[in-house]
Design a protein around this motif. Sequence first.
Motif, PDB file in Angstrom:
ATOM      1  N   GLN A   1      -2.280  -1.753  -6.904  1.00 55.81           N
ATOM      2  CA  GLN A   1      -2.463  -0.390  -7.390  1.00 55.81           C
ATOM      3  C   GLN A   1      -3.932   0.022  -7.345  1.00 55.81           C
ATOM      4  OE1 GLN A   1      -0.713  -0.517 -11.301  1.00 55.81           O
ATOM      5  NE2 GLN A   1       1.345   0.012 -10.546  1.00 55.81           N
ATOM      6  N   MET A   2      -4.816  -0.896  -7.728  1.00 59.39           N
ATOM      7  CA  MET A   2      -6.245  -0.594  -7.724  1.00 59.39           C
ATOM      8  C   MET A   2      -6.750  -0.351  -6.303  1.00 59.39           C
ATOM      9  SD  MET A   2      -9.288  -2.877  -9.467  1.00 59.39           S
ATOM     10  CE  MET A   2      -8.842  -4.318  -8.489  1.00 59.39           C
ATOM     11  N   LEU A   3      -6.365  -1.213  -5.378  1.00 57.18           N
ATOM     12  CA  LEU A   3      -6.795  -1.044  -3.997  1.00 57.18           C
ATOM     13  C   LEU A   3      -6.173   0.195  -3.357  1.00 57.18           C
ATOM     14  CD1 LEU A   3      -6.745  -4.722  -2.679  1.00 57.18           C
ATOM     15  CD2 LEU A   3      -8.708  -3.189  -2.723  1.00 57.18           C
ATOM     16  N   ALA A   4      -4.895   0.440  -3.661  1.00 54.67           N
ATOM     17  CA  ALA A   4      -4.223   1.607  -3.092  1.00 54.67           C
ATOM     18  C   ALA A   4      -4.861   2.894  -3.570  1.00 54.67           C
ATOM     19  CB  ALA A   4      -2.740   1.584  -3.453  1.00 54.67           C
ATOM     20  N   ALA A   5      -5.275   2.935  -4.837  1.00 57.98           N
ATOM     21  CA  ALA A   5      -5.929   4.135  -5.357  1.00 57.98           C
ATOM     22  C   ALA A   5      -7.259   4.372  -4.648  1.00 57.98           C
ATOM     23  CB  ALA A   5      -6.144   4.003  -6.858  1.00 57.98           C
ATOM     24  N   ALA A   6      -8.021   3.289  -4.417  1.00 58.17           N
ATOM     25  CA  ALA A   6      -9.296   3.435  -3.704  1.00 58.17           C
ATOM     26  C   ALA A   6      -9.057   3.845  -2.259  1.00 58.17           C
ATOM     27  CB  ALA A   6     -10.074   2.123  -3.768  1.00 58.17           C
ATOM     28  N   MET A   7      -8.039   3.270  -1.621  1.00 56.02           N
ATOM     29  CA  MET A   7      -7.747   3.607  -0.221  1.00 56.02           C
ATOM     30  C   MET A   7      -7.283   5.042  -0.065  1.00 56.02           C
ATOM     31  SD  MET A   7      -5.838   0.090   0.952  1.00 56.02           S
ATOM     32  CE  MET A   7      -6.710  -1.477   0.983  1.00 56.02           C
TER      33      MET A   7
ATOM     34  N   VAL B   1       0.838  -1.203   0.000  1.00 60.78           N
ATOM     35  CA  VAL B   1       0.000   0.000   0.000  1.00 60.78           C
ATOM     36  C   VAL B   1       0.866   1.244   0.000  1.00 60.78           C
ATOM     37  CG1 VAL B   1      -1.698   1.326   1.328  1.00 60.78           C
ATOM     38  CG2 VAL B   1      -1.940  -1.151   1.113  1.00 60.78           C
ATOM     39  N   TRP B   2       1.915   1.232   0.824  1.00 66.92           N
ATOM     40  CA  TRP B   2       2.802   2.406   0.888  1.00 66.92           C
ATOM     41  C   TRP B   2       3.513   2.630  -0.441  1.00 66.92           C
ATOM     42  CZ3 TRP B   2       8.285   2.332   0.677  1.00 66.92           C
ATOM     43  CH2 TRP B   2       8.871   3.580   0.862  1.00 66.92           C
TER      44      TRP B   2
END
Length: 392
Positions: free
Chosen positions: A114-120, A98-99
């Motif tokens: 990348q997809m989850l990190a963008a949403a987070m 995530v970082w």
Amino acid sequence: MRPLPRFIAPSLLAAPVLFVGSIQPAQAAVSDLTLPSLVIPLATMPLEPETLPLPDPVRAMIDAAIASGERKDVETVVSLAKATNPKSIGEIEAILAVWQAQNKGGADTDPIHQMLAAAMASKKDGDVEAVGALAKKTNPDRIADIDTMLTDYRARRAAEKKAEADAARAKLAAAKFWQNWKGEGQIGASQSSGNTRSAGLSLGLALNRKGIDWDQRFRAQADYQRTNGSTSMERYLVEYEPQIKVSDRAFAFGLGRWERDRVLGFGNRWNASAGFGYRFVAGKAMTLSLKAGPAWRETDYLPGRGQSESELTGLAGLDFGWALSPTLKLTQVASTTIGERNTAASSLTALNAKLIGGLSARFSYSAELDTNPPPGIENVDTLTRFTLVYGF
């Protein structure tokens, strides 16, 4: 070193090589590695390593390194965390992923990360859960990894929300009486000429203040109009209502109101009441609360319109709000005062349309009912307004 039995030696031939390739160089250099005879039969079985949740102190250490913004510190702390918590490596790698995705210099090319990190990064919990559900549906082999990232996100968001709530509560506790007030002012005017010459003005002010244990409301309204040289409307209202929170939805209230309506025949009408209320609906898009309690009413009529009177009455009130869209809101405020000699009811329905910034346009319809008005006065009096409203 004791030689391995001949019948199992081929099956273990690759085990030391795989073991050495998966650990740090310092660990790989350990000499005279001897496998106890008790472990040898298990070495040929593919065991799943036991996983444990990452201890809070270790998570806090990683979060602190990430907060520092120094890549070298992050890598050092993560390396140490992996070495001391081998059964939590999956969770540590998820935090690191995530970082890396959020960091400009990150080199994480995993599309799921990348997809989850963008949403987070948006901090919209609903979007994150939706993206996570989609990622698990389309990548069933990555469910454990995705769940680890989601769990870490939920924990961090819960901590952030708690910190924000604590800060807001501390700010409310330290605020002075005149601070943290919000409200709106409204103005409207009308003019006509020809067979009927009239001019009118409508002014209003509404304030509210939310505290830790109690809220306050203040409202003032003035409507004045002259038609063909005489006053056809002169109505004033001022009220103040404190509410003390009993629970998340229940509250106790007090209400003081002063009114003047020379057209209806009274110069002053005082109302004082107290009671309990309940918020039946308390959502972001819709609110509904009802309240009731005993009240004392005193009415001073104008000369020739009746004699002053006072009586013990009962009060019931309703407060409704519905956000039809981000720019359109419907409100309804109504109250009824029931007495032995007279029952008075008032209702104000308004449709608010946001224009720009804090400026809105409001169309409202109010009705006043009096079951025992002075002679020559109608029981029902209505007023339609179109005003500009500015919120602050």
